[in-house]
Design a protein around this motif. Structure first.
Motif, PDB file in Angstrom:
ATOM      1  N   LEU A 147       1.043  -1.684   0.723  1.00  0.00           N
ATOM      2  CA  LEU A 147       0.291   0.316  -0.164  1.00  0.00           C
ATOM      3  C   LEU A 147       0.726   1.061  -0.439  1.00  0.00           C
ATOM      4  CD1 LEU A 147      -2.514   1.502   0.538  1.00  0.00           C
ATOM      5  CD2 LEU A 147      -2.976   0.995   2.864  1.00  0.00           C
ATOM      6  N   PHE A 148       1.838   1.303   0.901  1.00  0.00           N
ATOM      7  CA  PHE A 148       2.705   1.956   0.884  1.00  0.00           C
ATOM      8  C   PHE A 148       3.791   2.607  -0.800  1.00  0.00           C
ATOM      9  CE2 PHE A 148       5.135   5.651   3.274  1.00  0.00           C
ATOM     10  CZ  PHE A 148       3.113   6.411   4.089  1.00  0.00           C
ATOM     11  N   ASP A 149       4.166   1.409  -1.216  1.00  0.00           N
ATOM     12  CA  ASP A 149       4.533   1.744  -2.119  1.00  0.00           C
ATOM     13  C   ASP A 149       4.162   2.139  -2.851  1.00  0.00           C
ATOM     14  OD1 ASP A 149       7.174  -0.080  -1.336  1.00  0.00           O
ATOM     15  OD2 ASP A 149       6.182  -1.737  -2.187  1.00  0.00           O
ATOM     16  N   ALA A 150       2.741   1.680  -3.259  1.00  0.00           N
ATOM     17  CA  ALA A 150       1.833   2.967  -4.307  1.00  0.00           C
ATOM     18  C   ALA A 150       1.760   4.344  -3.846  1.00  0.00           C
ATOM     19  CB  ALA A 150       0.381   1.769  -3.770  1.00  0.00           C
ATOM     20  N   LEU A 151       1.714   4.207  -3.000  1.00  0.00           N
ATOM     21  CA  LEU A 151       1.779   6.029  -2.056  1.00  0.00           C
ATOM     22  C   LEU A 151       2.367   6.734  -2.690  1.00  0.00           C
ATOM     23  CD1 LEU A 151      -0.829   5.566   1.083  1.00  0.00           C
ATOM     24  CD2 LEU A 151      -1.821   6.312  -1.243  1.00  0.00           C
ATOM     25  N   ASP A 152       3.943   5.961  -2.514  1.00  0.00           N
ATOM     26  CA  ASP A 152       4.773   6.590  -2.870  1.00  0.00           C
ATOM     27  C   ASP A 152       5.295   6.588  -3.975  1.00  0.00           C
ATOM     28  OD1 ASP A 152       7.515   7.213  -1.930  1.00  0.00           O
ATOM     29  OD2 ASP A 152       8.606   5.685  -2.389  1.00  0.00           O
ATOM     30  N   ALA A 153       4.873   5.826  -5.026  1.00  0.00           N
ATOM     31  CA  ALA A 153       5.203   6.289  -6.341  1.00  0.00           C
ATOM     32  C   ALA A 153       3.664   7.085  -7.245  1.00  0.00           C
ATOM     33  CB  ALA A 153       4.489   4.568  -6.599  1.00  0.00           C
ATOM     34  N   ALA A 154       2.962   7.496  -6.693  1.00  0.00           N
ATOM     35  CA  ALA A 154       2.392   8.449  -6.488  1.00  0.00           C
ATOM     36  C   ALA A 154       2.832   9.651  -5.937  1.00  0.00           C
ATOM     37  CB  ALA A 154       0.732   7.764  -5.757  1.00  0.00           C
ATOM     38  N   ASN A 155       3.633   9.437  -5.179  1.00  0.00           N
ATOM     39  CA  ASN A 155       4.433  10.857  -4.912  1.00  0.00           C
ATOM     40  C   ASN A 155       3.236  11.567  -3.587  1.00  0.00           C
ATOM     41  OD1 ASN A 155       6.724  11.215  -6.974  1.00  0.00           O
ATOM     42  ND2 ASN A 155       5.484  11.940  -8.317  1.00  0.00           N
ATOM     43  N   LYS A 156       2.835  11.050  -3.033  1.00  0.00           N
ATOM     44  CA  LYS A 156       2.332  11.034  -1.805  1.00  0.00           C
ATOM     45  C   LYS A 156       3.070  11.185  -0.286  1.00  0.00           C
ATOM     46  CE  LYS A 156      -1.625  11.775  -4.481  1.00  0.00           C
ATOM     47  NZ  LYS A 156      -2.152  12.968  -4.458  1.00  0.00           N
ATOM     48  N   VAL A 157       4.406  10.717  -0.113  1.00  0.00           N
ATOM     49  CA  VAL A 157       4.690  10.266   0.132  1.00  0.00           C
ATOM     50  C   VAL A 157       6.437  10.824   0.886  1.00  0.00           C
ATOM     51  CG1 VAL A 157       5.775   8.817   2.449  1.00  0.00           C
ATOM     52  CG2 VAL A 157       4.302   7.982   0.550  1.00  0.00           C
ATOM     53  N   GLY A 158       6.589  11.910   1.799  1.00  0.00           N
ATOM     54  CA  GLY A 158       7.962  12.812   1.566  1.00  0.00           C
ATOM     55  C   GLY A 158       8.699  12.028   3.109  1.00  0.00           C
ATOM     56  N   TRP A 159      10.033  11.652   2.256  1.00  0.00           N
ATOM     57  CA  TRP A 159      10.988  10.986   3.753  1.00  0.00           C
ATOM     58  C   TRP A 159      11.664  11.872   4.188  1.00  0.00           C
ATOM     59  CZ3 TRP A 159      10.237   5.073   3.186  1.00  0.00           C
ATOM     60  CH2 TRP A 159       8.954   5.525   2.537  1.00  0.00           C
ATOM     61  N   VAL A 160      12.170  10.822   5.829  1.00  0.00           N
ATOM     62  CA  VAL A 160      13.196  11.814   6.727  1.00  0.00           C
ATOM     63  C   VAL A 160      13.778  10.501   7.164  1.00  0.00           C
ATOM     64  CG1 VAL A 160      11.760  14.094   6.816  1.00  0.00           C
ATOM     65  CG2 VAL A 160      11.844  12.248   8.520  1.00  0.00           C
ATOM     66  N   PRO A 161      15.023  11.231   7.730  1.00  0.00           N
ATOM     67  CA  PRO A 161      15.736  10.500   7.702  1.00  0.00           C
ATOM     68  C   PRO A 161      15.571   9.389   9.461  1.00  0.00           C
ATOM     69  CG  PRO A 161      16.942  12.242   7.343  1.00  0.00           C
ATOM     70  CD  PRO A 161      15.597  12.605   7.234  1.00  0.00           C
ATOM     71  N   THR A 162      14.650  10.265  10.317  1.00  0.00           N
ATOM     72  CA  THR A 162      14.200   9.422  11.504  1.00  0.00           C
ATOM     73  C   THR A 162      12.645   9.379  11.655  1.00  0.00           C
ATOM     74  OG1 THR A 162      14.839  11.722  13.617  1.00  0.00           O
ATOM     75  CG2 THR A 162      16.474   9.812  11.987  1.00  0.00           C
ATOM     76  N   ASP A 163      12.335   8.759  12.896  1.00  0.00           N
ATOM     77  CA  ASP A 163      10.957   8.320  13.502  1.00  0.00           C
ATOM     78  C   ASP A 163      10.618   9.649  13.793  1.00  0.00           C
ATOM     79  OD1 ASP A 163      10.563   5.984  12.175  1.00  0.00           O
ATOM     80  OD2 ASP A 163      11.265   4.583  13.851  1.00  0.00           O
ATOM     81  N   LYS A 164      11.205  10.237  15.094  1.00  0.00           N
ATOM     82  CA  LYS A 164      11.917  11.209  15.060  1.00  0.00           C
ATOM     83  C   LYS A 164      10.892  12.653  15.183  1.00  0.00           C
ATOM     84  CE  LYS A 164      12.932  13.100  20.251  1.00  0.00           C
ATOM     85  NZ  LYS A 164      13.811  12.925  20.956  1.00  0.00           N
ATOM     86  N   GLN A 165      12.168  12.478  14.234  1.00  0.00           N
ATOM     87  CA  GLN A 165      11.429  13.875  12.524  1.00  0.00           C
ATOM     88  C   GLN A 165      10.150  13.547  12.199  1.00  0.00           C
ATOM     89  OE1 GLN A 165      15.353  13.590  10.635  1.00  0.00           O
ATOM     90  NE2 GLN A 165      15.343  15.420  10.110  1.00  0.00           N
TER      91      GLN A 165
END
Length: 253
Positions: A145-163
């Motif tokens: 599910l998240f792979d599909a959302l990422d492919a649709a440019n819906k996910v912003g990525w950061v280095p840590t969970d705390k961020q």
């Protein structure tokens, strides 16, 4: 030839005695609170769920667990080469299964979506989530599910969970996925007034079982498997497993 004969004699002796001959198992772990913890912190919170479960299960069979801490990058190799007997908690993969045997643990990792309580809970579907700003932590895989959302440019990525929690608290993202137990452990590092504003959707986006790993070619494998499986069943039947797990419930759950 003498060395080979001695090795065969030792293996034969071990096979005869089996699990009864094991009094101590050596485990290598890294930091993955609240499942395993090597580095102490100032939180003073329970942070060894997997370690407690394995240790108590083995103790019920008269076996002591010796823990050594290493970077996770070294742990698999130490187990694979027999320097260390076991490690945990590991998720099964086809690549690992070529070298390692897996003993299922009575622990699973439920990856859930965290969000602010002032937002509406939504179904865990592509159609629903694609309308929101999503966060992800680099190095994690959250499933199809998240792979599909990422492919649709819906996910912003950061280095840590705390961020990601900081972004969530500031309203810069609406949802982000993390293991249920890990998420509430990370969240515990924030002030109480901020923790009180965050919750999680009840439906996980991914569920995976944790395992104890042992070298596939270890002569101890049958005995180790027997000990650990019997230990897990013992603490499940006695209620000790539930007691341990209850100590790691999220606040208000």
């Amino acid at each position: 030839m003498k060395q080979l004969a001695l090795a065969l004699l030792l293996c034969s002796s071990f096979s005869l005695n089996g699990a009864e001959s094991i009094k101590t198992l050596r485990a290598a772990i890294g930091d993955y609170p609240p499942y395993t913890q090597c580095e102490s912190d100032e939180l003073n919170l329970p942070a060894n769920l997997a370690t407690e479960i394995v240790g108590v299960a083995l103790k019920s069979q008269g076996v002591e667990l010796e823990i050594s801490c290493y970077p996770w990058a070294r742990v698999e190799r130490l187990v694979e080469t027999g320097v260390i007997d076991i490690s945990f908690p590991y998720v099964h993969s086809d690549e690992r299964a070529k070298r390692l045997a897996f003993i299922p643990m009575p622990v699973q990792t439920d990856t859930v979506l965290f969000y602010r309580k002032n937002m509406e809970a939504v179904p865990v579907t592509f159609e629903s989530l694609s309308r929101y700003r999503l966060g992800g932590t680099l190095g994690y895989h959250y499933g199809a599910l998240f792979d599909a959302l990422d492919a649709a440019n819906k996910v912003g990525w950061v280095p840590t969970d705390k961020q990601n929690f900081k972004k969530l608290l500031r309203g810069r993202i609406d949802f982000f996925p993390l293991s249920f137990h890990v998420g509430y452990y990370v969240l515990s590092q924030f002030p109480a007034y901020q923790r009180a504003t965050i919750t999680n959707l009840p439906t996980p986006i991914m569920v995976k079982k944790f395992n104890v790993i042992v070298a596939k070619d270890s002569p101890k494998l049958p005995a180790i498997r027997k000990l650990i499986e019997k230990g897990f069943e013992t603490i499940r039947s006695s209620g000790e497993l539930s007691r341990i797990q209850d100590n790691y419930l999220a606040p208000g759950s």
